[in-house]
Scaffold this motif. Structure first.
Motif, PDB file in Angstrom:
ATOM      1  N   THR A   1      -0.634  -1.971  -2.262  1.00 17.37           N
ATOM      2  CA  THR A   1      -0.229  -2.366  -0.928  1.00 17.37           C
ATOM      3  C   THR A   1       0.108  -1.117  -0.133  1.00 17.37           C
ATOM      4  O   THR A   1       0.436  -0.084  -0.710  1.00 17.37           O
ATOM      5  CB  THR A   1       0.965  -3.340  -0.970  1.00 17.37           C
ATOM      6  OG1 THR A   1       1.309  -3.707   0.361  1.00 17.37           O
ATOM      7  CG2 THR A   1       2.174  -2.721  -1.636  1.00 17.37           C
ATOM      8  N   ASP A   2       0.034  -1.206   1.176  1.00 17.04           N
ATOM      9  CA  ASP A   2       0.391  -0.058   1.998  1.00 17.04           C
ATOM     10  C   ASP A   2       1.879  -0.041   2.342  1.00 17.04           C
ATOM     11  O   ASP A   2       2.373   0.879   2.948  1.00 17.04           O
ATOM     12  CB  ASP A   2      -0.437  -0.012   3.280  1.00 17.04           C
ATOM     13  CG  ASP A   2      -0.111  -1.152   4.229  1.00 17.04           C
ATOM     14  OD1 ASP A   2       0.488  -2.148   3.780  1.00 17.04           O
ATOM     15  OD2 ASP A   2      -0.450  -1.051   5.406  1.00 17.04           O
ATOM     16  N   GLN A   3       2.604  -1.076   1.939  1.00 17.22           N
ATOM     17  CA  GLN A   3       4.028  -1.172   2.215  1.00 17.22           C
ATOM     18  C   GLN A   3       4.834  -0.585   1.067  1.00 17.22           C
ATOM     19  O   GLN A   3       4.510  -0.831  -0.093  1.00 17.22           O
ATOM     20  CB  GLN A   3       4.446  -2.639   2.415  1.00 17.22           C
ATOM     21  CG  GLN A   3       3.735  -3.310   3.555  1.00 17.22           C
ATOM     22  CD  GLN A   3       4.089  -2.722   4.881  1.00 17.22           C
ATOM     23  OE1 GLN A   3       5.240  -2.415   5.147  1.00 17.22           O
ATOM     24  NE2 GLN A   3       3.099  -2.526   5.731  1.00 17.22           N
TER      25      GLN A   3
ATOM     26  N   GLU B   1       7.519  -0.313  -1.797  1.00 18.89           N
ATOM     27  CA  GLU B   1       8.123  -1.387  -2.595  1.00 18.89           C
ATOM     28  C   GLU B   1       9.562  -1.095  -2.910  1.00 18.89           C
ATOM     29  O   GLU B   1      10.023  -0.043  -2.992  1.00 18.89           O
ATOM     30  CB  GLU B   1       7.329  -1.585  -3.867  1.00 18.89           C
ATOM     31  CG  GLU B   1       5.938  -2.068  -3.560  1.00 18.89           C
ATOM     32  CD  GLU B   1       5.147  -2.290  -4.841  1.00 18.89           C
ATOM     33  OE1 GLU B   1       5.741  -2.600  -5.873  1.00 18.89           O
ATOM     34  OE2 GLU B   1       3.930  -2.165  -4.758  1.00 18.89           O
TER      35      GLU B   1
ATOM     36  N   GLU C   1       0.561  -7.298   9.544  1.00 19.72           N
ATOM     37  CA  GLU C   1       0.230  -5.891   9.365  1.00 19.72           C
ATOM     38  C   GLU C   1       0.200  -5.461   7.901  1.00 19.72           C
ATOM     39  O   GLU C   1      -0.306  -4.401   7.584  1.00 19.72           O
ATOM     40  CB  GLU C   1       1.185  -4.996  10.148  1.00 19.72           C
ATOM     41  CG  GLU C   1       2.528  -4.788   9.493  1.00 19.72           C
ATOM     42  CD  GLU C   1       3.409  -3.803  10.222  1.00 19.72           C
ATOM     43  OE1 GLU C   1       2.911  -2.764  10.665  1.00 19.72           O
ATOM     44  OE2 GLU C   1       4.597  -4.094  10.353  1.00 19.72           O
ATOM     45  N   LYS C   2       0.730  -6.275   7.009  1.00 18.36           N
ATOM     46  CA  LYS C   2       0.757  -5.919   5.588  1.00 18.36           C
ATOM     47  C   LYS C   2      -0.663  -5.966   5.019  1.00 18.36           C
ATOM     48  O   LYS C   2      -1.404  -6.901   5.269  1.00 18.36           O
ATOM     49  CB  LYS C   2       1.675  -6.860   4.827  1.00 18.36           C
ATOM     50  CG  LYS C   2       3.109  -6.748   5.280  1.00 18.36           C
ATOM     51  CD  LYS C   2       3.985  -7.750   4.611  1.00 18.36           C
ATOM     52  CE  LYS C   2       5.391  -7.629   5.188  1.00 18.36           C
ATOM     53  NZ  LYS C   2       6.159  -8.827   5.013  1.00 18.36           N
TER      54      LYS C   2
ATOM     55  N   SER D   1       4.149  -9.675  10.175  1.00 18.71           N
ATOM     56  CA  SER D   1       3.710 -10.208   8.883  1.00 18.71           C
ATOM     57  C   SER D   1       2.215  -9.985   8.661  1.00 18.71           C
ATOM     58  O   SER D   1       1.766  -9.852   7.526  1.00 18.71           O
ATOM     59  CB  SER D   1       4.045 -11.688   8.767  1.00 18.71           C
ATOM     60  OG  SER D   1       3.242 -12.453   9.633  1.00 18.71           O
TER      61      SER D   1
ATOM     62  N   HIS E   1      -3.041  -5.508   1.490  1.00 18.27           N
ATOM     63  CA  HIS E   1      -3.110  -5.455   0.034  1.00 18.27           C
ATOM     64  C   HIS E   1      -4.568  -5.208  -0.346  1.00 18.27           C
ATOM     65  O   HIS E   1      -5.474  -5.747   0.271  1.00 18.27           O
ATOM     66  CB  HIS E   1      -2.630  -6.768  -0.597  1.00 18.27           C
ATOM     67  CG  HIS E   1      -1.248  -7.145  -0.191  1.00 18.27           C
ATOM     68  ND1 HIS E   1      -0.132  -6.547  -0.728  1.00 18.27           N
ATOM     69  CD2 HIS E   1      -0.794  -8.041   0.706  1.00 18.27           C
ATOM     70  CE1 HIS E   1       0.942  -7.061  -0.176  1.00 18.27           C
ATOM     71  NE2 HIS E   1       0.571  -7.971   0.698  1.00 18.27           N
TER      72      HIS E   1
END
Length: 69
Positions: free
Chosen positions: A65-67, A69, A44-45, A42, A47
């Motif tokens: 964000t780097d995640q 979507e 590592e996310k 959690s 923004h």
């Protein structure tokens, strides 16, 4: 003048240090036992906000964000 010094393996593999570091961190997080694994994943996310500038003033920022979507 070219150097014959050893090149780090991540560089010879065509990676940047940041990419190599992210891969290593991901592997370590996946090796943890619960509940530490969930907490680490959690964190590592990432923004961040990106603002374009026009006429010397920032426009409305876009949240990124780097995640996926």
């Amino acid at each position: 003048m070219a150097s014959n010094a050893a090149v780090p393996f991540w560089r010879s593999a065509g990676m940047t240090y940041i990419t190599y570091s992210n891969i290593c961190a991901s592997l370590v997080r996946n090796c943890l036992k619960e509940p530490h694994k969930t907490e680490a994943i959690s964190r590592e996310k990432v923004h961040f906000a990106v603002s374009k500038w026009a006429d010397g003033k920032p426009e409305k920022p876009t949240i990124r964000t780097d995640q996926p979507e």
